[in-house]
Structures are given as C-alpha cells and as structure tokens.
Design a protein around this motif. Structure first.
Motif, PDB file in Angstrom:
ATOM      1  N   GLU A   1     -58.828 -10.406 158.105  1.00  0.00           N
ATOM      2  CA  GLU A   1     -58.918  -8.961 157.815  1.00  0.00           C
ATOM      3  C   GLU A   1     -59.010  -8.521 156.500  1.00  0.00           C
ATOM      4  O   GLU A   1     -59.643  -7.648 155.987  1.00  0.00           O
ATOM      5  CB  GLU A   1     -57.772  -8.367 158.702  1.00  0.00           C
ATOM      6  N   LEU A   2     -57.793  -8.937 155.605  1.00  0.00           N
ATOM      7  CA  LEU A   2     -57.920  -8.501 154.180  1.00  0.00           C
ATOM      8  C   LEU A   2     -58.790  -8.958 153.291  1.00  0.00           C
ATOM      9  O   LEU A   2     -59.377  -8.288 152.384  1.00  0.00           O
ATOM     10  CB  LEU A   2     -56.343  -8.914 153.872  1.00  0.00           C
ATOM     11  N   ALA A   3     -59.210 -10.405 153.681  1.00  0.00           N
ATOM     12  CA  ALA A   3     -60.438 -10.778 152.728  1.00  0.00           C
ATOM     13  C   ALA A   3     -61.787  -9.866 152.899  1.00  0.00           C
ATOM     14  O   ALA A   3     -62.329  -9.619 151.936  1.00  0.00           O
ATOM     15  CB  ALA A   3     -60.751 -12.227 153.058  1.00  0.00           C
ATOM     16  N   GLU A   4     -61.905  -9.586 154.388  1.00  0.00           N
ATOM     17  CA  GLU A   4     -63.032  -8.845 154.487  1.00  0.00           C
ATOM     18  C   GLU A   4     -63.003  -7.304 153.717  1.00  0.00           C
ATOM     19  O   GLU A   4     -63.819  -6.670 153.024  1.00  0.00           O
ATOM     20  CB  GLU A   4     -63.340  -8.552 155.905  1.00  0.00           C
ATOM     21  N   SER A   5     -61.620  -6.880 153.879  1.00  0.00           N
ATOM     22  CA  SER A   5     -61.494  -5.594 153.246  1.00  0.00           C
ATOM     23  C   SER A   5     -61.578  -5.469 151.823  1.00  0.00           C
ATOM     24  O   SER A   5     -62.177  -4.542 151.066  1.00  0.00           O
ATOM     25  CB  SER A   5     -60.020  -5.083 153.806  1.00  0.00           C
ATOM     26  N   ALA A   6     -61.076  -6.752 151.130  1.00  0.00           N
ATOM     27  CA  ALA A   6     -61.074  -6.731 149.636  1.00  0.00           C
ATOM     28  C   ALA A   6     -62.593  -6.759 149.286  1.00  0.00           C
ATOM     29  O   ALA A   6     -63.089  -6.421 148.286  1.00  0.00           O
ATOM     30  CB  ALA A   6     -60.320  -8.132 149.090  1.00  0.00           C
TER      31      ALA A   6
ATOM     32  N   TRP B   1     -60.143  -4.685 144.479  1.00  0.00           N
ATOM     33  CA  TRP B   1     -60.957  -5.557 145.204  1.00  0.00           C
ATOM     34  C   TRP B   1     -59.843  -6.789 145.494  1.00  0.00           C
ATOM     35  O   TRP B   1     -60.262  -8.028 145.712  1.00  0.00           O
ATOM     36  CB  TRP B   1     -61.937  -6.165 144.244  1.00  0.00           C
ATOM     37  N   THR B   2     -58.637  -6.663 145.290  1.00  0.00           N
ATOM     38  CA  THR B   2     -57.605  -7.699 145.687  1.00  0.00           C
ATOM     39  C   THR B   2     -56.762  -7.291 146.890  1.00  0.00           C
ATOM     40  O   THR B   2     -56.627  -6.314 147.338  1.00  0.00           O
ATOM     41  CB  THR B   2     -56.657  -7.596 144.139  1.00  0.00           C
ATOM     42  N   ALA B   3     -56.284  -8.426 147.416  1.00  0.00           N
ATOM     43  CA  ALA B   3     -55.291  -8.328 148.483  1.00  0.00           C
ATOM     44  C   ALA B   3     -54.227  -9.390 148.298  1.00  0.00           C
ATOM     45  O   ALA B   3     -54.290 -10.406 147.568  1.00  0.00           O
ATOM     46  CB  ALA B   3     -55.930  -8.822 149.857  1.00  0.00           C
ATOM     47  N   VAL B   4     -52.890  -9.157 148.833  1.00  0.00           N
ATOM     48  CA  VAL B   4     -51.719 -10.002 148.841  1.00  0.00           C
ATOM     49  C   VAL B   4     -51.300 -10.289 150.176  1.00  0.00           C
ATOM     50  O   VAL B   4     -51.139  -9.480 150.966  1.00  0.00           O
ATOM     51  CB  VAL B   4     -50.783  -9.203 148.156  1.00  0.00           C
ATOM     52  N   LEU B   5     -51.225 -11.498 150.425  1.00  0.00           N
ATOM     53  CA  LEU B   5     -50.459 -12.030 151.569  1.00  0.00           C
ATOM     54  C   LEU B   5     -49.316 -12.881 151.247  1.00  0.00           C
ATOM     55  O   LEU B   5     -49.317 -13.753 150.517  1.00  0.00           O
ATOM     56  CB  LEU B   5     -51.475 -12.831 152.426  1.00  0.00           C
ATOM     57  N   THR B   6     -48.018 -12.802 152.194  1.00  0.00           N
ATOM     58  CA  THR B   6     -47.003 -13.363 151.752  1.00  0.00           C
ATOM     59  C   THR B   6     -46.530 -14.445 153.141  1.00  0.00           C
ATOM     60  O   THR B   6     -46.663 -13.633 154.372  1.00  0.00           O
ATOM     61  CB  THR B   6     -45.805 -12.386 151.654  1.00  0.00           C
TER      62      THR B   6
END
Length: 426
Positions: free
Chosen positions: A376-381, A317-322
């Motif tokens: 995109e990644l918030a929805e995916s998480a 349930w986590t995502a990483v953005l750099t």
C-alpha cells in the motif's frame, strides 16, 4: 475434499482491536459454501475452504491439493499479493492424480486491465441474464454488492455456486491416498509442505517495468546492538535484520525486495547514510523511497537524530514502515518504550499521515501485515513521486480500463475503490 478453494487478498488491519476488515470475504464464503452444498447435494460440513487468520499452512496445502475448483477474488490488491501468486502457482502446477482444478474467478472489485499479471488468462464471467443484479455485479463487483444490495448479491452467489457445483470431481488412482493420509507430494514431485508453498515462485511477479524503488533499513548489526538487546534476529550487517524471526523467511530487506518486484519495481537497497545524501539534496528525486525502521536502532543518538531529520524533511515520495514484532518477547516486553521512541522520532508522520501511514510508523506486528502495508505505502509513495516530478501531467503508463471481459465500470480502478475502502488505503 473441498469442492472449492476461496483465494483472497487480505486487507491490512489489526484484527485484535476492531472488526475484521475481511468480514465480507468470510460472509461471502459462508453463503457460497451453503449454496454449493445445496446444488451439489452435499450436506453437513463446509463445501469449500477459506484460509482464516489461524489456519495452519498444512491445511492450506491440503486444500490446494484436493479442491475441485479454485475461486480467486479478483481485485487490484489480489494481483499484487505474493501469497495469492504462490497459491496460483500451486494450483496451475498441480498434476495427476489430482489435476489442475477449474478456475472460477469472481469480480470482487473493479480493477485496471493493466494490473492483470501475464500468468492470468481467466476473466470473470458475467451472468447472461441482464437483470439489476447482473448489471450491478459487472459494474461494481461483488464486494460492493454484498455491502449495499444483499438481495442482488445473493443472486450472484447462487449463480457462482451452480458453476462451482457443476465442476467434475477429481478422479484418483486406486492407490492415491485420501485426505486422512494425505501426502504433501501431490502438488509437487519434490514434496510440497507448508514451508514449500512459501518457496514457490509468485505467479504474479512478472509485470511491466516501473522505476526503481529505493529501500533503506535502519537497524543495528549484531556487533552494535543496544545494551540488553539479544542478537537472535540480527546479523553482521543491518540488512540481515529479521524482525519477524526465521519462520517468516529471509531478512526484511530481501522480503521487501520481493514485494517491490511483485509490484513491478526494480528494488535498490541503499544504506541510510547514502539515502540521507538524497534527502538533503535540493534536486528532483530519482525514485520513490521506503524506509524500514527497527525501533531498537533509535536508542542510538546518531541514528535517532538522522531519523528525525528524515521526518522533518517533508519529502512526499517517501514512506516509513516500522516492524514491532509480536512474536519477539523482548520487543513485546519493551513495546511501550519503543513506541515512545517512535513517537518522538516521527512526530510529523504520526500527526499528518493518513491512517495507514500512522499505523505503519507505530509498528507492524506480523510479517503478513508488514507485507500488506508495504504494498500500500510503496504504491502511495510512487504516485506522490510521479506527481512531484510531473506536476502538470498525468502519470505515464498503460490504459487503466476495466478488466478484459468485464463491462466498463464508472471509476473502475480509481484510487480508493479497492475493497479496503478509505480506511485501508494510505
């Protein structure tokens, strides 16, 4: 004055290393502009306006101020894009001597009815004739039609052009300045320039409530910077970090919070130390979680060790953005070393993640690309969070049928059906 303003949601992607992922938008714009000019009897220059990667903010504001018709490309991505939401606010607030233009929405890709913001009341019309082109447009959207059935797509483009060309012209008072001596006050009595457009409220931000979305920023403060790192983009707290500089807006934590609210989440900013407590817990998670990383922070031994722990924890349930800003000369100079730090810290995310997840970990170069991938990644998480806490039940929420006024489409709103395709979705 442009006869129409084409409003679209950008697809994430590095436009410098491959084909422009928005190619079909610009192909559509070219065909539509030609047909509008033909039907309106206007030759020569473009009949409309579309924002391209190097378009200036002043040009966008001028076109929003002058256009006769506003042509939004409806998709699920469109309704979660703050840039599009601000354009909608600017258009619907426009007042004399250039009143609000006619809105001519285009069904770009099928979308769930629940994704339509409260501020949007216009639905895409469908041609009355019941030929193959019209049925395909209603079922698939114009994006897929342009990609698969060009001849059918051109019939729909011509139909849209006739609707736009029939829009009455904007009547101006005799004292109203023309485009050559344009005044930025035309949209907003207080004066709206390109910076003012960025400060307009997002018309799409009001959504049905969703669970909290936890946001954590792993960055140094200006008092604890790595040796040799300048302090221009930092503040007293890690949350004050502005990776893309002051021109991009507030600190990245505030920008991420705004994006989260636009997606319907209630953002909760938590420190990395507090987030680690939940990371180490064996209990069920209470919210999806996004970690935003400054690669400069990984030069700190403790921070790097904790980030590696995050990578190996396998929390779906986590995502990483750099953020690896290309307008930061110091970051650009040391980009190779910073990428090596990221690769050694997040090997599992880079090895097992999908294309979007890998791109987000390797570093997002601009504020626009960051905003797109954050959504995109918030929805995916969030979807992985729902599957984790409810493994035997469907995600709760409203119906995901087709848009109001749009005939039902097989698979409408299903994951992967948006215009980004498999490559653009995490």
């Amino acid at each position: 004055m442009p006869l129409f303003f084409l409003s679209y949601a950008r697809i994430p992607g590095d436009r410098r290393t491959g084909p422009d992922p928005d190619r079909l938008v610009f192909d559509f714009y070219g065909a539509l502009s030609d047909r509008v000019a033909a039907h309106a009897g206007a030759g020569g220059a473009d009949a409309g306006f579309v924002e391209r990667p190097h378009t200036t903010g002043e040009q966008v504001v001028r076109a929003l101020s002058d256009c006769r018709a506003f042509v939004p490309l409806y998709s699920q991505r469109y309704f979660t894009d703050p840039r599009c939401g601000r354009q909608w606010t600017a258009i619907t607030r426009r007042s004399a001597p250039a009143p609000a233009p006619r809105i001519v929405p285009v069904l770009w890709t099928p979308y769930p009815a629940a994704s339509v913001p409260e501020a949007v009341h216009e639905t895409p019309a469908v041609p009355e004739s019941a030929g193959d082109a019209e049925e395909s447009y209603a079922a698939l959207g114009l994006h897929q039609l342009l990609d698969l059935e060009e001849e059918q797509a051109l019939r729909i483009v011509d139909w849209l052009a006739r609707r736009i060309a029939g829009t009455p012209p904007v009547h101006r008072a005799p004292s109203d300045p023309g485009p050559s001596d344009w005044a930025p006050s035309r949209l907003d009595p207080a004066g709206l320039d390109s910076a003012g457009l960025a400060r307009l409220p997002d018309a799409f931000a009001t959504r049905p409530p969703r669970p909290p979305l936890r946001l954590t920023v792993l960055a140094p403060s200006e008092q604890r910077l790595p040796i040799g790192r300048g302090s221009a983009r930092y503040g007293p707290r890690p949350l004050d970090w502005r990776p893309y500089g002051p021109a991009a807006g507030g600190p990245v934590a505030e920008q991420a919070g705004e994006l989260a609210r636009n997606l319907g989440f209630a953002p909760e900013v938590v420190s990395f130390d507090k987030a680690l407590v939940e990371l180490r817990s064996v209990g069920a998670p209470t919210a999806p979680w996004v970690l935003i990383v400054d690669p400069w922070a990984l030069q700190d031994v403790t921070a790097a060790r904790q980030a590696r722990e995050f990578d190996t924890a396998r929390r779906p349930w986590t995502a990483v953005l750099t953020a690896l800003a290309d307008n930061d000369p110091q970051t650009t100079e040391h980009s190779e070393r910073l990428r090596e730090l990221l690769e050694s810290t997040f090997p599992r995310h880079l090895r097992e993640g999908r294309i979007g997840q890998q791109s987000a970990v390797r570093g997002l170069r601009t504020a626009d690309v960051f905003a797109l991938w954050f959504g995109e990644l918030a929805e995916s998480a969030y979807m992985r969070y729902l599957r984790y806490i409810q493994p035997r039940s469907s995600p709760p929420g409203p119906s995901t049928g087709p848009a109001p006024g749009t005939p039902p489409a097989a698979g409408a709103g299903a994951p992967g059906t948006d215009e980004g395709g498999a490559e653009a979705r995490p």
